[in-house]
Design a protein around this motif. Sequence first.
Motif, PDB file in Angstrom:
ATOM      1  N   SER A  51      10.287  -8.456  -2.752  1.00  4.80           N
ATOM      2  CA  SER A  51      10.381  -8.565  -4.205  1.00  4.80           C
ATOM      3  C   SER A  51       9.031  -8.932  -4.816  1.00  4.80           C
ATOM      4  O   SER A  51       8.640  -8.399  -5.863  1.00  4.80           O
ATOM      5  N   HIS A  52       8.296  -9.813  -4.148  1.00  3.14           N
ATOM      6  CA  HIS A  52       6.965 -10.191  -4.635  1.00  3.14           C
ATOM      7  C   HIS A  52       6.011  -8.997  -4.594  1.00  3.14           C
ATOM      8  O   HIS A  52       5.217  -8.791  -5.528  1.00  3.14           O
ATOM      9  N   LYS A  54       6.844  -5.835  -4.837  1.00  6.89           N
ATOM     10  CA  LYS A  54       7.240  -4.922  -5.912  1.00  6.89           C
ATOM     11  C   LYS A  54       6.785  -5.459  -7.269  1.00  6.89           C
ATOM     12  O   LYS A  54       6.404  -4.679  -8.151  1.00  6.89           O
ATOM     13  N   THR A  55       6.790  -6.773  -7.454  1.00  7.11           N
ATOM     14  CA  THR A  55       6.315  -7.371  -8.702  1.00  7.11           C
ATOM     15  C   THR A  55       4.815  -7.129  -8.870  1.00  7.11           C
ATOM     16  O   THR A  55       4.358  -6.793  -9.968  1.00  7.11           O
ATOM     17  N   LEU A  58       4.410  -3.591  -9.865  1.00  6.72           N
ATOM     18  CA  LEU A  58       4.806  -3.425 -11.258  1.00  6.72           C
ATOM     19  C   LEU A  58       3.696  -3.904 -12.193  1.00  6.72           C
ATOM     20  O   LEU A  58       3.360  -3.233 -13.176  1.00  6.72           O
TER      21      LEU A  58
END
Length: 80
Positions: A51-52, A54-55, A58
């Motif tokens: 998730s980190h 992907k952040t 982004l």
Amino acid sequence: MMDKKLQAEWANNLLNDDFFKKVMDDLKNQQISVIINTNRDEVEEREAAYSHIKTLDLFLGHLQGIAAETKIQEKKWKIL
């Protein structure tokens, strides 16, 4: 609020800054290391690390979009 041309210039400067690129690469590599070095049962840690990553992607994508805004506008005016 800044105009779009100034925002694009700042975003472009940031994306081309060696220190910024190193920091972003280091952060991404730290999270990849978490994924690689977790035990089989540490699913939540791997998911958090993913998730980190992907952040970070982004965030970089958003900056790239801001940086490209003036190029898009310039091409738009050339077409018309």
